[in-house]
Design a protein around this motif. Structure first.
Motif, PDB file in Angstrom:
ATOM      1  N   ALA A  31     -33.149  -1.633  19.990  1.00  0.00           N
ATOM      2  CA  ALA A  31     -34.438  -1.457  20.676  1.00  0.00           C
ATOM      3  C   ALA A  31     -34.163  -1.126  22.139  1.00  0.00           C
ATOM      4  CB  ALA A  31     -35.298  -2.716  20.562  1.00  0.00           C
ATOM      5  N   ASP A  32     -35.219  -0.617  22.813  1.00  0.00           N
ATOM      6  CA  ASP A  32     -35.107  -0.293  24.237  1.00  0.00           C
ATOM      7  C   ASP A  32     -35.380  -1.504  25.117  1.00  0.00           C
ATOM      8  OD1 ASP A  32     -34.567   2.416  23.677  1.00  0.00           O
ATOM      9  OD2 ASP A  32     -36.706   2.822  23.451  1.00  0.00           O
ATOM     10  N   VAL A  33     -36.380  -2.298  24.727  1.00  0.00           N
ATOM     11  CA  VAL A  33     -36.803  -3.448  25.535  1.00  0.00           C
ATOM     12  C   VAL A  33     -36.840  -4.664  24.626  1.00  0.00           C
ATOM     13  CG1 VAL A  33     -38.587  -4.425  27.013  1.00  0.00           C
ATOM     14  CG2 VAL A  33     -38.155  -1.961  27.042  1.00  0.00           C
ATOM     15  N   GLU A  93     -47.981  12.598  25.926  1.00  0.00           N
ATOM     16  CA  GLU A  93     -48.345  13.527  24.864  1.00  0.00           C
ATOM     17  C   GLU A  93     -47.128  14.073  24.125  1.00  0.00           C
ATOM     18  OE1 GLU A  93     -50.605  16.567  26.657  1.00  0.00           O
ATOM     19  OE2 GLU A  93     -52.312  15.272  27.197  1.00  0.00           O
ATOM     20  N   ASP A  94     -45.948  13.955  24.729  1.00  0.00           N
ATOM     21  CA  ASP A  94     -44.753  14.487  24.084  1.00  0.00           C
ATOM     22  C   ASP A  94     -44.231  13.573  22.992  1.00  0.00           C
ATOM     23  OD1 ASP A  94     -44.120  12.490  25.803  1.00  0.00           O
ATOM     24  OD2 ASP A  94     -42.359  13.473  26.680  1.00  0.00           O
ATOM     25  N   GLY A  95     -44.900  12.434  22.769  1.00  0.00           N
ATOM     26  CA  GLY A  95     -44.504  11.528  21.697  1.00  0.00           C
ATOM     27  C   GLY A  95     -43.306  10.662  22.013  1.00  0.00           C
ATOM     28  N   ALA A  96     -42.936  10.569  23.300  1.00  0.00           N
ATOM     29  CA  ALA A  96     -41.810   9.728  23.679  1.00  0.00           C
ATOM     30  C   ALA A  96     -42.185   8.270  23.449  1.00  0.00           C
ATOM     31  CB  ALA A  96     -41.431   9.967  25.137  1.00  0.00           C
ATOM     32  N   GLY A  97     -41.405   7.590  22.631  1.00  0.00           N
ATOM     33  CA  GLY A  97     -41.723   6.211  22.270  1.00  0.00           C
ATOM     34  C   GLY A  97     -40.793   5.221  22.931  1.00  0.00           C
ATOM     35  N   LEU A  98     -41.297   4.010  23.075  1.00  0.00           N
ATOM     36  CA  LEU A  98     -40.537   2.909  23.631  1.00  0.00           C
ATOM     37  C   LEU A  98     -40.452   1.830  22.560  1.00  0.00           C
ATOM     38  CD1 LEU A  98     -39.202   2.052  26.357  1.00  0.00           C
ATOM     39  CD2 LEU A  98     -41.313   0.795  26.825  1.00  0.00           C
TER      40      LEU A  98
END
Length: 579
Positions: free
Chosen positions: A227-229, A272-277
């Motif tokens: 995971a990122d966080v 809007e680019d769909g970058a997920g965290l």
């Protein structure tokens, strides 16, 4: 009397017909009334209850909580397939004289391979299948036909799975990317047939190898979610509420500690680019978690792969600053590398009026305790400042370098025993048992397992290998004498130095002699006598009267015989030698 009987029958069938069409609820109530009539009634009413009623009760039972089906550790036993045995055969074909050896080699055994599958997030499938064994190779056959190789066995695991050897706890590798593979048990090599041992001097060898046994070991699988966080905090600090407010995940949320009992993952879509965290929520930590208190230490491994740690502080706690310091101390005790990861601190539950009133004071004290300014106030219940927090986290995570865990100890599962150092062996003896020697070493033990002990030539080859590896000389140097017991793995034999073939047991020699006699049909065959001068057929038979013997002076006895000289006379055509 007949009329009364008829009336009773009519009443009985009427009652059964009406009861069959009664509603199910009414029948259930009737049964309950009958059950509670009297405690003296010992009738088993459970047997009278209809099968439909039992089915309804089974369906109404509460099923197991799906959270308890999450498994982040597993132990499995993997075994590579054994190699196929080599074949001893000779080519016998019409028109081909002395075709020579034609025994094929066995096929290689199958491997055990772990494959990373992004569609999995638990090790439950591995816990359900503890013993995994690959297919063995087929044996070689005549006409130089090799056996088929065994099929590989594949085990799918989720991303972030760390593989360790169970006994030594050495790390073999980690699977992070989708489709990544890791070989954990290598299949055995197929044994060679007698065609492989043909040389210019030994044109008809009668020996073959057994297949190499596949590698077998216990493994420990440990899942560390990627995971990122990663969320940290005390129990009931609002971590699951924040995860539900920022992602589509639906973790269990309740007003009691340790509501979260398993890690939860969620993806927050930003832009809007769909970058997920990717966010990871673990159970809350309490004082003493590094030594096993509570549940959090069990799941701290899941935040070791995170770039940033989000420390959620409960604003309604009696001492929010003390809670923050306690969690950081537990991180320091658990893992030094984890405690050095960058943190973002949030003060949760500002929707409560008491917390909102002292918000500024708490934020200032948190900045002082954290030593940085990455501190802000949010409310997971009302989603205040949650969107802004996620946007800042995304930028902060993108700016962080990719720093992995320190390189652990490694063990190579791809290396076969026959590839190990042949000089790496150990000779052990016990003074309590004189005359007994144990030879240990991966290479020599594997050679012993692959030796086909039914063939005397194979046993002789094993003896030559002991001499070539220096084991026989080392045994003599250590004091081994003729007749001592030498043990290699599960094979025992007598030590006999200096002999041409000291490792062939007497019973195998007798068996080989019986085999040779059987091949000759059990009959003795006269061997042709080699021609020699003084044997039958030499010139001794033709000149027996002339070449009688030699005297002491080295002359022929017949020349000294006077009678023989008197009978001698010259013929008219004889040539007389003169000086």
């Amino acid at each position: 009397m007949t009329l009364i009987c008829r009336l009773l029958l009519v009443f009985f069938y009427t009652f059964r017909f009406a009861h069959a069409f009664l509603p199910q609820a009414y029948r259930r109530a009737s049964l309950l009334q009958l059950k509670t009539k009297s405690s003296d009634d010992v009738t088993n009413w459970d047997k009278l209850q209809p099968k439909i009623e039992r089915k309804v009760n089974k369906q109404s039972q509460q099923k197991d909580d799906p959270e308890w089906k999450f498994f982040d550790t597993a132990r499995i036993h993997v075994s590579g397939g054994d190699g196929g045995n080599g074949c001893v055969a000779f080519r016998r074909e019409k028109g081909v004289a002395m075709g020579g050896p034609s025994g094929g080699r066995g096929g290689d055994g199958g491997n055990i391979i772990l494959i990373c599958d992004e569609g999995l997030n638990t090790l439950a499938p591995s816990r359900n299948r503890v013993h995994v064994r690959a297919q063995k190779g087929m044996n070689g056959t005549g006409k130089s036909r090799n056996g088929c190789a065994g099929a590989d066995e594949r085990i799918f695991v989720p991303p972030g799975t760390v593989v360790r050897e169970l006994l030594t706890q050495k790390v073999a590798g980690e699977l992070k990317e989708h489709g990544e593979e890791l070989l954990v048990a290598r299949g055995g090599r197929g044994g060679r047939g007698n065609a492989a041992f043909k040389t210019a001097r030994r044109t008809a060898p009668k020996l073959a190898e057994r297949g190499e046994p596949g590698a077998s070991r216990w493994l420990s699988l440990e899942l560390k979610l990627v995971a990122d966080v990663g969320f940290l905090g005390k129990p009931n600090a609002g971590k699951s509420t924040l995860l539900a407010a920022s992602t589509s995940a639906r973790p269990k949320i309740a007003n009691y500690p340790f509501t979260t009992i398993v890690p939860n993952l969620g993806v927050c879509d930003i832009g809007e680019d769909g970058a997920g965290l990717v966010l990871c929520d673990i159970p809350g930590l309490i004082e003493g978690a590094s030594s096993g208190v509570g549940m959090g230490s069990t799941f701290l491994r899941h935040v070791q792969r995170c770039k940033v740690l989000l420390h959620v502080v409960d604003g309604t706690s009696d001492d929010p600053i003390g809670d923050f310091i306690t969690i950081n101390e537990e991180l320091q005790k658990y893992d030094e590398f984890l405690s050095q990861k960058p943190q973002v601190v949030v003060l949760n539950k500002i929707d409560v009026s008491e917390v909102n009133e002292k918000k500024d004071e708490l934020l200032e004290r948190l900045r002082t305790a954290a030593g940085h300014s990455r501190v802000m106030a949010i409310s997971g219940a009302t989603t205040d400042n949650v969107r802004e927090l996620m946007a800042r986290l995304k930028k902060f995570c993108d700016a962080q370098p990719v720093v992995d865990l320190p390189e652990p100890r490694q063990v190579d599962f791809t290396k076969a025993a026959l590839e190990s150092d042949s000089d790496d062996f150990e000779i052990m003896s016990d003074p309590a048992y004189p005359g007994q020697w144990r030879v240990k070493g991966e290479y020599i033990e594997q050679i012993a397992k692959m030796t086909h002990w039914d063939y005397p030539e194979a046993v002789e080859r094993f003896g030559r290998q002991l001499v070539a590896l220096g084991i026989a000389a080392e045994l003599q140097r250590r004091g081994a004498v003729d007749g001592d017991l030498v043990m290699v793995d599960k094979y025992d034999f007598d030590f006999a130095p200096g002999l041409t073939n000291p490792y062939i047991p007497a019973e195998l020699i007798e068996k080989d002699a019986m085999y040779e006699e059987k091949q000759q049909g059990g009959m003795l065959i006269e061997q042709p006598i080699e021609w020699r001068p003084f044997r039958s057929g030499g010139y001794l038979d033709d000149d027996i009267e002339e070449l009688l013997s030699f005297n002491e002076d080295g002359d022929w006895d017949i020349l000294d015989d006077a009678e023989a000289m008197e009978e001698f006379s010259y013929e008219e055509d004889d040539d007389i030698w003169q000086a």
